[in-house]
Write an enzyme that holds these catalytic residues in place. Structure first.
Site, mmCIF file in Angstrom:
data_model
loop_
_atom_site.group_PDB
_atom_site.id
_atom_site.type_symbol
_atom_site.label_atom_id
_atom_site.label_comp_id
_atom_site.label_asym_id
_atom_site.label_seq_id
_atom_site.Cartn_x
_atom_site.Cartn_y
_atom_site.Cartn_z
ATOM 1 N N GLN A 121 0.807 -1.224 -0.146
ATOM 2 C CA GLN A 121 -0.010 -0.228 -0.093
ATOM 3 C C GLN A 121 1.038 1.294 0.016
ATOM 4 O OE1 GLN A 121 -2.001 1.169 3.463
ATOM 5 N NE2 GLN A 121 -4.031 1.508 2.555
ATOM 6 N N GLY A 122 0.865 1.889 -1.134
ATOM 7 C CA GLY A 122 1.721 3.072 -1.238
ATOM 8 C C GLY A 122 0.665 4.493 -1.001
ATOM 9 N N SER A 124 0.833 6.736 2.355
ATOM 10 C CA SER A 124 1.684 7.705 3.044
ATOM 11 C C SER A 124 2.763 8.066 2.391
ATOM 12 C CB SER A 124 1.990 7.055 4.349
ATOM 13 O OG SER A 124 0.703 6.378 5.062
ATOM 14 N N SER A 156 4.449 -1.165 4.026
ATOM 15 C CA SER A 156 4.831 -2.517 4.720
ATOM 16 C C SER A 156 5.090 -3.356 3.752
ATOM 17 C CB SER A 156 3.661 -2.954 5.315
ATOM 18 O OG SER A 156 3.227 -1.896 6.459
ATOM 19 N N GLU A 239 -9.889 -1.633 5.131
ATOM 20 C CA GLU A 239 -9.215 -1.622 6.191
ATOM 21 C C GLU A 239 -9.321 -1.753 7.685
ATOM 22 O OE1 GLU A 239 -6.125 1.394 5.463
ATOM 23 O OE2 GLU A 239 -4.793 0.344 6.709
HETATM 24 C C1 LIG Z 1 3.739 -0.507 11.489
HETATM 25 C C2 LIG Z 1 3.157 0.566 10.476
HETATM 26 C C3 LIG Z 1 2.821 0.036 8.897
HETATM 27 C C4 LIG Z 1 2.167 0.834 8.180
HETATM 28 N N1 LIG Z 1 1.976 0.633 6.828
HETATM 29 C C5 LIG Z 1 1.850 1.385 5.943
HETATM 30 C C6 LIG Z 1 1.518 0.942 4.597
HETATM 31 O O1 LIG Z 1 1.714 -0.200 4.010
HETATM 32 N N2 LIG Z 1 0.938 1.913 3.766
HETATM 33 C C7 LIG Z 1 0.814 3.386 4.115
HETATM 34 O O2 LIG Z 1 0.548 3.948 3.000
HETATM 35 N N3 LIG Z 1 1.185 3.656 5.127
HETATM 36 C C8 LIG Z 1 1.463 2.998 6.204
HETATM 37 N N4 LIG Z 1 1.706 3.147 7.333
HETATM 38 C C9 LIG Z 1 1.631 4.483 7.709
HETATM 39 C C10 LIG Z 1 0.463 5.213 8.610
HETATM 40 O O3 LIG Z 1 -0.720 5.121 7.845
HETATM 41 C C11 LIG Z 1 0.760 6.271 9.229
HETATM 42 O O4 LIG Z 1 1.832 6.560 9.944
HETATM 43 C C12 LIG Z 1 -0.288 7.178 9.880
HETATM 44 O O5 LIG Z 1 -1.302 7.295 9.221
HETATM 45 C C13 LIG Z 1 0.058 8.407 10.726
HETATM 46 O O6 LIG Z 1 0.917 9.053 9.930
HETATM 47 P P1 LIG Z 1 2.300 9.678 10.196
HETATM 48 O O7 LIG Z 1 3.088 8.768 10.641
HETATM 49 O O8 LIG Z 1 2.697 10.930 9.377
HETATM 50 O O9 LIG Z 1 2.112 10.783 11.607
HETATM 51 P P2 LIG Z 1 1.505 12.221 11.734
HETATM 52 O O10 LIG Z 1 0.282 12.421 10.837
HETATM 53 O O11 LIG Z 1 2.768 13.158 11.704
HETATM 54 O O12 LIG Z 1 0.996 12.200 13.176
HETATM 55 C C14 LIG Z 1 1.823 12.431 14.220
HETATM 56 C C15 LIG Z 1 0.906 12.793 15.454
HETATM 57 O O13 LIG Z 1 0.130 13.771 15.259
HETATM 58 C C16 LIG Z 1 -1.303 13.445 15.470
HETATM 59 N N5 LIG Z 1 -2.151 14.319 14.428
HETATM 60 C C17 LIG Z 1 -1.832 14.488 13.082
HETATM 61 N N6 LIG Z 1 -2.884 15.228 12.754
HETATM 62 C C18 LIG Z 1 -3.860 15.340 13.821
HETATM 63 C C19 LIG Z 1 -5.195 15.900 13.750
HETATM 64 N N7 LIG Z 1 -5.538 16.388 12.657
HETATM 65 N N8 LIG Z 1 -5.577 16.013 14.932
HETATM 66 C C20 LIG Z 1 -5.234 15.280 16.108
HETATM 67 N N9 LIG Z 1 -3.959 14.688 16.063
HETATM 68 C C21 LIG Z 1 -3.342 14.560 14.694
HETATM 69 C C22 LIG Z 1 -1.211 12.086 15.523
HETATM 70 O O14 LIG Z 1 -2.349 11.502 15.825
HETATM 71 C C23 LIG Z 1 -0.151 11.548 15.652
HETATM 72 O O15 LIG Z 1 -0.195 11.458 17.369
HETATM 73 C C24 LIG Z 1 2.246 2.256 8.227
HETATM 74 C C25 LIG Z 1 2.515 2.794 9.796
HETATM 75 C C26 LIG Z 1 2.904 1.789 10.630
HETATM 76 C C27 LIG Z 1 3.499 2.348 12.085
#
Ligand SMILES: Cc1cc2nc3c(=O)[nH]c(=O)nc-3n(C[C@H](O)[C@H](O)[C@H](O)COP(=O)(O)OP(=O)(O)OC[C@H]3O[C@@H](n4cnc5c(N)ncnc54)[C@H](O)[C@@H]3O)c2cc1C
Lengths: 377, 289
Positions: A121-122, A124, A156, A239
């Site tokens: 899944q691409g 993020s 992932s 999902e």
């Molecule tokens: C093990 C793992 C597997 C993953 N696999 C995939 C994958 O296969 N494909 C893929 O596309 N993605 C994948 N992801 C990505 C995942 O979907 C993102 O990490 C997630 O959506 C959060 O985005 P971020 O890491 O940029 O954090 P950020 O968006 O930067 O968030 C950081 C913090 O700020 C908070 N925050 C952000 N915006 C708000 C808001 N509006 N209100 C309140 N709080 C907020 C968040 O809750 C968090 O606590 C994976 C992540 C993990 C940990």
């Protein structure tokens, strides 16, 4: 309200149980969690066995209740988890089944079910996580191809995937939700570089994916150009909606094992710990009932899981973390030993409140989309 | 498996909701707080509507429905904050004359303090030596029985209480959301602030998880399911009412707002099912049993 299953469903359960009892003892041992090529081979081998026995269909062509029984029984019997097949079976497959053309369904669905092809899944990007619609990876038309440049992150098992469900920006001038397109990108196309990232559990579970003028045929587009956000919502509903069914069963099993371990090592005599496990029993029983409730609702609503998935995901992510914290309490100092059972699970449970939409984002969804509270900034 | 309300169950729930909206609305609630006492006419009205006789077989003059239907009715009673020894009277239908029709008010000596002792016509259990308490809940008079043998509420009583708690949890969420949508501060509805929004979201999640547990326990009638339902419903009601108060700010702390009544009733009901730790122990034993 009825919690009983039909005779046909019970029959399905009985046949499946019999088949599992027959084949599971002959399976090779599970590969190391770090070894993704070996995991790919193992997970696909299992998928192929399901396919040959006629069970692969269950993911898309069976009723939600039959799928529930399937996930319950396979998990209870300790069958391999979907693993490398996660995205293909649980997101990309259902999305293509629901939004793809007949040609696309014929091209992509059978290989996923047969266990020939793995998807990732691409979605993020480094600057588009919670704010997924802010993604910047660009795609422009060049004849019958899109040319894609940009980068993805947290993908992932990208290094063992054949296909990627990729979100790209096709209209940079449009409002951010409007200019997105959903593409199926072959992972062996020139211009793709995958750089594995190490997780806090020490393994390379996910990766960065760099895209440098990668060519993707226009026929690989699912849904209309610039209509990718709507398609994405379909993907995310799968999902969050049904992807965790097997895991609840797994947690209930782990809880029972924890209680038995506590009895063995004497910690069961501690009433505080005992009651903590009792409370977790209540929690996972309720989560199982909530699953049954949501599945019944999906069954009545034509198969696409509803918004109730966010309610479930929120509660479940935290319950899972509490479960493995309780495991650490049962293990005592042994919970610091990475070779002990449950210690790696405790580490990986930390991702549940982040991946597939953080708990904060899920709360926004529940408050705005279910309770109708106003959008804020 | 169709784990959803049937048409009949939906109709029953809506019917009870309408009846209670007619007979026990916000004004009636306020009047009851101002002048506590059991409303006999209301009690008989409930009896006529079949509230107490719901699970009594039709051959005995009852409605002939089951535990799931009773749970739906009690959820509505909890939602409306209906006062009175509802569970005890419902359970006495068929054994105590007049209970089924609402002519006789029945209370029981269970694990917690005795509710409505002086207003009840029939007391089940030994209440001798009972001493009145200054009840925290203005709508539930309580007595302490010093030398009572430790009696535990039966599973059905525990489940119906959990259903009332579920009603409170649902109502608290509704009240909080309504307030969060209309009350403005800093130039916008407070519900636009995440700190408020997330409180409301968690209230819903707790209520919906409790709902799944309570309804399932009504279908299976299994004591372990009932213990689980009880723990989740107590949590959803007590924390829901507390969070509802928080969302209401200063207004939530006033006697006039309805919020404190929900919280206090949730506390009273939480005592009815025996010690929380007993339920936890039952669920723990189930893991190794
Ligand atoms: C093990 C793992 C597997 C993953 N696999 C995939 C994958 O296969 N494909 C893929 O596309 N993605 C994948 N992801 C990505 C995942 O979907 C993102 O990490 C997630 O959506 C959060 O985005 P971020 O890491 O940029 O954090 P950020 O968006 O930067 O968030 C950081 C913090 O700020 C908070 N925050 C952000 N915006 C708000 C808001 N509006 N209100 C309140 N709080 C907020 C968040 O809750 C968090 O606590 C994976 C992540 C993990 C940990």
């Amino acid at each position: 309200m009825d919690l009983s299953y039909t005779p046909e469903e019970e029959d399905f359960r009985a046949r499946l149980r019999e088949w599992l009892a027959e084949v599971l003892p002959g399976l090779p041992p599970k590969p190391s969690p770090d070894d993704w090529p070996a995991r790919r081979a193992y997970d696909l081998g299992w998928q192929r066995m399901l396919y040959d026995a006629g069970y692969a269909e269950v993911y898309w062509n069976a009723s939600p209740t039959v799928r529930l029984i399937f996930l319950e029984e396979t998990e209870q019997a300790g069958a391999p988890y979907v693993g490398a097949n996660f995205v293909g079976l649980l997101h990309a497959g259902p999305t293509i089944a629901s939004e793809g053309t007949p040609e696309q369904r014929a091209r992509w669905l059978p290989p996923v079910l047969r266990g020939d092809e793995v998807w990732c899944q691409g979605f993020s990007e480094p600057d588009a996580g919670s704010d997924l619609a802010a993604l910047r990876t660009r795609a422009w038309r060049d004849g019958d191809h899109y040319v894609v440049s940009g980068s993805k992150i947290w993908t992932s098992h990208a290094e063992v995937a054949d296909w990627c469900e990729l979100l790209v920006r096709t209209d940079p001038a449009a409002p951010k939700h409007r200019g997105i397109t959903w593409l199926a990108m072959p992972m062996d196309a020139p211009g793709i570089t995958v750089r594995p990232l190490r997780t806090l559990a020490g393994s390379a579970e996910f990766a960065e994916v760099f895209l440098d003028e990668v060519q993707v045929p226009v026929t690989n587009r699912v849904g209309a150009e610039n209509d990718g956000w709507r398609v994405t919502m379909v993907t995310l509903s799968f999902e969050r909606g049904t992807a965790f069914v097997g895991e609840v069963v797994a947690c209930r099993r782990v809880l029972g094992e924890l209680a038995r371990e506590a009895r063995k090592n004497g910690r069961w005599d501690d009433p505080v710990l005992r009651r903590r496990l009792g409370r977790l029993n209540a929690e996972f029983r309720a989560l199982w009932r909530l699953t049954q409730w949501n599945v019944s609702e999906a069954e009545a609503g034509g198969g696409v899981p509803g918004i109730g998935g966010s309610v479930f995901k929120l509660r479940y992510s935290h319950a899972r973390q509490e479960l493995y914290d309780a495991a650490a309490a049962v293990l005592g100092a042994q919970s610091l030993d990475l070779d002990r059972l449950w210690v790696l699970d405790r580490l990986s449970s930390l991702s549940y409140t982040i991946a597939a939409g953080t708990s904060q984002i899920q709360r926004n969804i529940v408050a705005e989309r279910i309770l109708g509270l106003p959008k804020g900034r | 498996m169709r784990f959803q309300l049937t048409e009949d169950q939906r109709a029953l729930r809506d019917g009870v909701r309408q009846l209670l909206a007619r007979r026990f609305d916000a004004d009636a609630l306020r009047a009851a707080v101002a002048e506590p006492g059991l409303d006999r006419a209301l009690w008989r009205g409930l009896g006529e509507a079949g509230f107490f006789a719901l699970r009594l077989p039709e051959s005995d003059g009852g409605v002939g429905l089951g535990l799931p239907e009773a749970v739906l009715a009690f959820e509505e009673a909890g939602r409306a904050l209906l006062p009175g020894p509802l569970v005890a009277t419902h359970l006495a239908a068929g054994t105590v004359a007049g209970a089924a029709t609402g002519e006789t008010v029945v209370t029981a000596v269970d694990s917690g303090p005795v509710e409505w002792l002086t207003e009840a016509d029939v007391v089940l259990g030994d209440a001798s030596g009972a001493v009145p308490l200054r009840s925290v809940d203005p709508l539930t008079p309580l007595h302490r029985v010093p030398d009572a043998l430790p009696a535990t509420a039966g599973p059905v009583a525990v489940l119906l209480t959990a259903a009332e708690q579920l009603g409170t949890a649902t109502r608290a969420c509704e009240l909080a959301v309504r307030h969060a949508r209309t009350r403005e501060q800093f130039g916008q509805p407070i519900g636009a602030f995440q700190a408020v929004k997330h409180l409301c979201a968690e209230m819903l999640v707790r209520a919906e998880t409790a709902r799944a547990a309570v309804y399932a326990a009504a279908v299976t009638a299994d004591p372990v399911d009932i213990a689980a339902a009880r723990l989740l419903a107590d949590e959803a009601a007590e924390r829901g009412a507390r969070d509802c108060l928080q969302v209401h700010g200063g207004m939530g702390f006033t006697w006039e707002s309805e919020v404190h009544l929900h919280l206090k009733r949730a506390w009273v009901r939480a005592q009815r099912g025996g010690e929380i730790t007993e339920s936890e122990e039952l669920l723990a034993a189930d893991l190794v049993g």
